[in-house]
Scaffold this active site. Structure first.
Site, PDB file in Angstrom:
ATOM      1  CE  LYS A  87     -61.723 -23.666   7.222  1.00  0.00           C
ATOM      2  NZ  LYS A  87     -63.081 -23.261   6.846  1.00  0.00           N
ATOM      3  CE  LYS A  98     -57.456 -17.189   8.333  1.00  0.00           C
ATOM      4  NZ  LYS A  98     -58.300 -17.337   7.205  1.00  0.00           N
ATOM      5  CE  LYS A 137     -67.088 -16.735  16.918  1.00  0.00           C
ATOM      6  NZ  LYS A 137     -68.336 -17.363  16.518  1.00  0.00           N
TER       7      LYS A 137
END
Ligand code: TYM
Length: 341
Positions: free
Chosen positions: A125, A207, A210
Site C-alpha cells: 500500500k 490477487k 477492486k
C-alpha cells in the site's frame, strides 16, 4: 434448570469475528475468500459469530466524504444480501464502537516498529500511495488486532492475504498476556481450502481486488449477468488450450479454483469434464456457475438498498451489542495495565 443447560452449551460455542472494509462493492474474491464462510459459520449454529464493517481501516487511504458514506451503506446492504443475519450474528459498524480506537492505541504500545515494517500489505500500500504514507497505514495491523482481541475471538474467517495480520495479532496477544496474565484469547485464522486467494482475471499473478485499474480484472457481486460473463470470456489464459491445473498456467488455475469453489467439483473432475473442450467452453461454464451463485445476492442487495430504515435498525442493534461486549475486554486490559478507573 433448562435455561442453565442452554447457557452452558452457549458458553461452549467458539467465538468467530471478522470484518471487511467498505470499499463500496464486494468482489468475488471477498465473497469466496471470506464472506461465504461468515455465512456458513453463522448458519452452522456451532459458533457465536460477530461481524463488522471496518470503516476505521478505510481512512488510511483518502476518501471522498459523500462517496465514503454511500460505500458504507452499500456495503452493509451487500453483506446482508450475502446472508449475514443480525438476529444470528451482530454485524456492526466499527467506527460506531469507540472501543476499537481505544484498543488500537493500547496495542500500538505493545507492537514493535520492526513487526509493522515487515507487513507485506503495508509495503504494497505504501508503494501504491507513495504520496500519503500516513501513520495509520503503518499501524493498521494493531487496529485490526484490536478488532479481533476485543471480542475474544477463537476463529477469524479471512482470505489468505490476511494471514500475516492474524499471525501478528497472535504475537501481540501473547506478548500482552505474558506481561499481564490471561487477558486475550489467542485467535486462529480460518482460511478456506477453496477460494482463499482469488486472482485477477487480467493478471493472475495479482490477487483480485477492486483497486485494480482494469475493471475486467475483478468481478463484483453487483455486476449484471452479462458483465460477469464478458469478464470471464476476456480472462487471460495461455496458449496450451487444455483445461488442466499446472504450474505456469496461472490464468487457468485461477479459473479452475473459482469453478471448483463455486460448484464443489474437484480439479480432477473438472479436467475430466472439459477434456477435449476449448477454453471458450470452459470460460462460459465458469461464468454461468458464478452467475448462478451471485445473481440472487444482487437481487437481495437491490431490495435491501430500498429499505435504509431497516439497514439502520440492523446496525444500531449490532452496534449496541458490540459496545457492550467489547467493553469488558477494554476494561480488563486497562485495569491490568494500571489505569485509574
Ligand atoms: P478486505 O476488506 O480487504 O477484505 C475482506 C475479506 O476478503 C478477503 N479477500 C480475499 N479472499 C480471497 N481472494 C481475494 N482476492 C481476496 N481479496 C480479499 C480478505 O482476506 C478478507 O478476509 N484488514 C481487513 C479487514 C479487517 C479485518 C479485521 C478482518 C479489519 N479488521 C479483523 C478480520 C478481522 C481487510 O482489509 O480486508
Amino acid at each position: 434448570m433448562e435455561n442453565q443447560a442452554v447457557q452452558t452449551t452457549e458458553k461452549k460455542k467458539e467465538t468467530v469475528f471478522s470484518a471487511i472494509q467498505p470499499s463500496g462493492a464486494i468482489t468475488l474474491g471477498n465473497y469466496l475468500g471470506a464472506i461465504r464462510n461468515w455465512v456458513r459459520m453463522q448458519e452452522s449454529g456451532d459458533y457465536h459469530c460477530i461481524y463488522a464493517l471496518a470503516d476505521l481501516h478505510t481512512i488510511t487511504v483518502r476518501q471522498e466524504p459523500a462517496q465514503f458514506r454511500k460505500n458504507v451503506i452499500d456495503m452493509y446492504a451487500s453483506i446482508l444480501a450475502c446472508g449475514v443475519d443480525v438476529e444470528k450474528a451482530p454485524f456492526f459498524i466499527q467506527s460506531h464502537n469507540p472501543n476499537h480506537a481505544v484498543m488500537a492505541w493500547i496495542l500500538d504500545c505493545y507492537t514493535q516498529f520492526g513487526e509493522l515494517s515487515r507487513m507485506t500489505q503495508f509495503k504494497d500500500k505504501s508503494a501504491k500511495h507513495a504520496d500519503n504514507i500516513n501513520a495509520g497505514l503503518f499501524t493498521y495491523p494493531s487496529l485490526m488486532a484490536g478488532d479481533i482481541l476485543l471480542y475474544q475471538a477463537d476463529k477469524v474467517p479471512v482470505g489468505a492475504d490476511q494471514k500475516q495480520h492474524i499471525e501478528l495479532t497472535r504475537d501481540i496477544a501473547n506478548r500482552f498476556n505474558s506481561i499481564y496474565g490471561n487477558v486475550f484469547k489467542i485467535p486462529e485464522g480460518f482460511i478456506p481450502k477453496d477460494g482463499a486467494r482469488v486472482m485477477s482475471l487480467q493478471n493472475p499473478l495479482n490477487k483480485m481486488s477492486k483497486s485494480d485499474e482494469n475493471v475486467n480484472g475483478y468481478v463484483l457481486l453487483t455486476d449484471p449477468d452479462n458483465v460477469i460473463m464478458k469478464k470471464f470470456k476476456r480472462a487471460v489464459t495461455d496458449s496450451e488450450a487444455k483445461v488442466r491445473y499446472a504450474e505456469g498456467k496461472e490464468g487457468i488455475n485461477n479459473l479452475m479454483s473459482i469453478y471448483s469453489a463455486v460448484t464443489g467439483l474437484s480439479f480432477e473432475q473438472i479436467e475430466h469434464d472439459f477434456d477435449g473442450k476449448g477454453y471458450g467452453d470452459f470460460k462460459t461454464a465458469v461464468g454461468e456457475a458464478v452467475i448462478a451463485e451471485i445473481a440472487p445476492i444482487r437481487k437481495r442487495y437491490e431490495e435491501y438498498l430500498k429499505d435504509k430504515k431497516y439497514l439502520e435498525e440492523c446496525y444500531r442493534k449490532s452496534d449496541e451489542f458490540a459496545i457492550r461486549y467489547s467493553s469488558r475486554t477494554v476494561e480488563k486490559a486497562m485495569k491490568k495495565i494500571g489505569f485509574v478507573k
